[in-house]
Design a protein around this motif. Sequence first.
Motif, mmCIF file in Angstrom:
data_model
loop_
_atom_site.group_PDB
_atom_site.id
_atom_site.type_symbol
_atom_site.label_atom_id
_atom_site.label_comp_id
_atom_site.label_asym_id
_atom_site.label_seq_id
_atom_site.Cartn_x
_atom_site.Cartn_y
_atom_site.Cartn_z
ATOM 1 N N ALA A 132 -0.514 -25.805 -39.340
ATOM 2 C CA ALA A 132 -1.170 -25.140 -38.205
ATOM 3 C C ALA A 132 -1.033 -23.623 -38.323
ATOM 4 O O ALA A 132 -1.976 -22.875 -38.048
ATOM 5 C CB ALA A 132 -0.572 -25.626 -36.888
ATOM 6 N N GLN A 135 -3.350 -22.303 -40.940
ATOM 7 C CA GLN A 135 -4.721 -22.262 -40.418
ATOM 8 C C GLN A 135 -4.922 -21.048 -39.520
ATOM 9 O O GLN A 135 -5.976 -20.417 -39.545
ATOM 10 C CB GLN A 135 -5.027 -23.538 -39.617
ATOM 11 N N THR A 157 -6.776 -29.350 -37.386
ATOM 12 C CA THR A 157 -6.446 -27.930 -37.171
ATOM 13 C C THR A 157 -7.612 -27.030 -37.607
ATOM 14 O O THR A 157 -7.791 -25.945 -37.040
ATOM 15 C CB THR A 157 -5.144 -27.513 -37.901
#
Length: 426
Positions: A132, A135, A157
């Motif tokens: 996450a 990202q 994500t």
Amino acid sequence: SSRKDARRNVRVTPRMDAEYRTGVKRNENFSKLQAGYLFPEIARRRNAYIEENPDKDIISLGIGDTTLPIPDHIRSGLQAGASKLGTKEGYSGYGAEQGSAGLRDKIASNIYSDRVKPEEVFVSDGAKCDIARLQMMFGPGTTSAVQDPSYPVYVDTSVMQGQTQLFNEGTSQFDGITYMRCDASNGFFPDLENTQRTDVIFFCSPNNPTGAAASKSQLEELVSFAKKNGSIIVYDAAYAPFVRSSDVPKSILEIEGAREVAIECNSFSKYAGFTGVRLGWVVVPNELKYSDGTKVRADFNRVMTTCFNGASNIAQSGGLACLDKEGLDEIEGLIDYYMKNAALLRTTMIDLGFDVYGGTDAPYVWVSFPGRSSWDVFSEILEKTQVVTIPGAGFGPGGDGFIRMSAFASKESCEEACERFRKMYG
Ligand code: MLT
């Protein structure tokens, strides 16, 4: 018009008539997501079944959650970490956001044989959170490719970041993501020659859910594909310690040229039973650069220092113990135990006439039910045998027609599950 409102940043008047609602517009990326995240959805179905059938004995071969207790030496590391906090000399508050120097050193030397530098290692609270955060670093303008099937966090994500368009009901894929089909026909390795360029390539090996592990030559092909296209590989090596085949690298950083194109995520979760303790790491090599020449490591460092406060000092003390000789031996013991379960599940399903993949370099066994909806097979197995599995479609459209079985249960549970499968399918 709500779109226009958001663009102009016009405040929407809160609704006062029926139920109260704020005037905040929902992040539209969240409305693109399909239902709930896979594993809570499985838990919900399992709990609904238990509620209706309270006297049934459920066996979970579902989520890949470890079940064996943490062995002595590793546990003593956790305990020492906690005890230190109770003394004036030993107490520590915030630590370095990148992890303690001692643990970064030990990961670099004991896991990577000094192939990576301690400064390239970022200690964290686990691989899922790291994905996450990666990202967040890549941002909404990035395109990505995933193995199909694969761990749902990569796609979900990407959607949350706004990297995709809508879910396409026709293809069961998100428009804007490149799904690289991995199935028996291509040896569970994508056909890279016919794969379009993306900025990021998520690649998990040994793979969750198929259990397929990429060989050295396959990883060489992946690295040269990324290099030719100027892409970044996010290599998820969370299942590396389960590798038994001699031609399967445990890290993509063993491949020549990988330092210029790859980030590696890893975790103590499946190594040492740390799914609840929470400890992982990311390696971002110094040679990895964006098109403007900026080091990716510098930006990841910015993410970690801004959005993370360092892994728990108790967990890191446990991590240090994991990497002692005694700890590494204990980890081998845990992995051996789970791999025996994997072998049992695998041979049982083969005996029953199924096409079975995985379970030799990974704790997941991937069983084929050709032409059937995997959610139907999941429900049928739950109702007839009270065994919880995971429907392959939860990992992407390429997973439909398959069921994933996890070997992270106790030996006794796996044996009992196999008995029940023999009764059902024998
Ligand atoms: C899985 O079951 O696929 C994994 O355990 C989930 C996870 O690691 O987050």
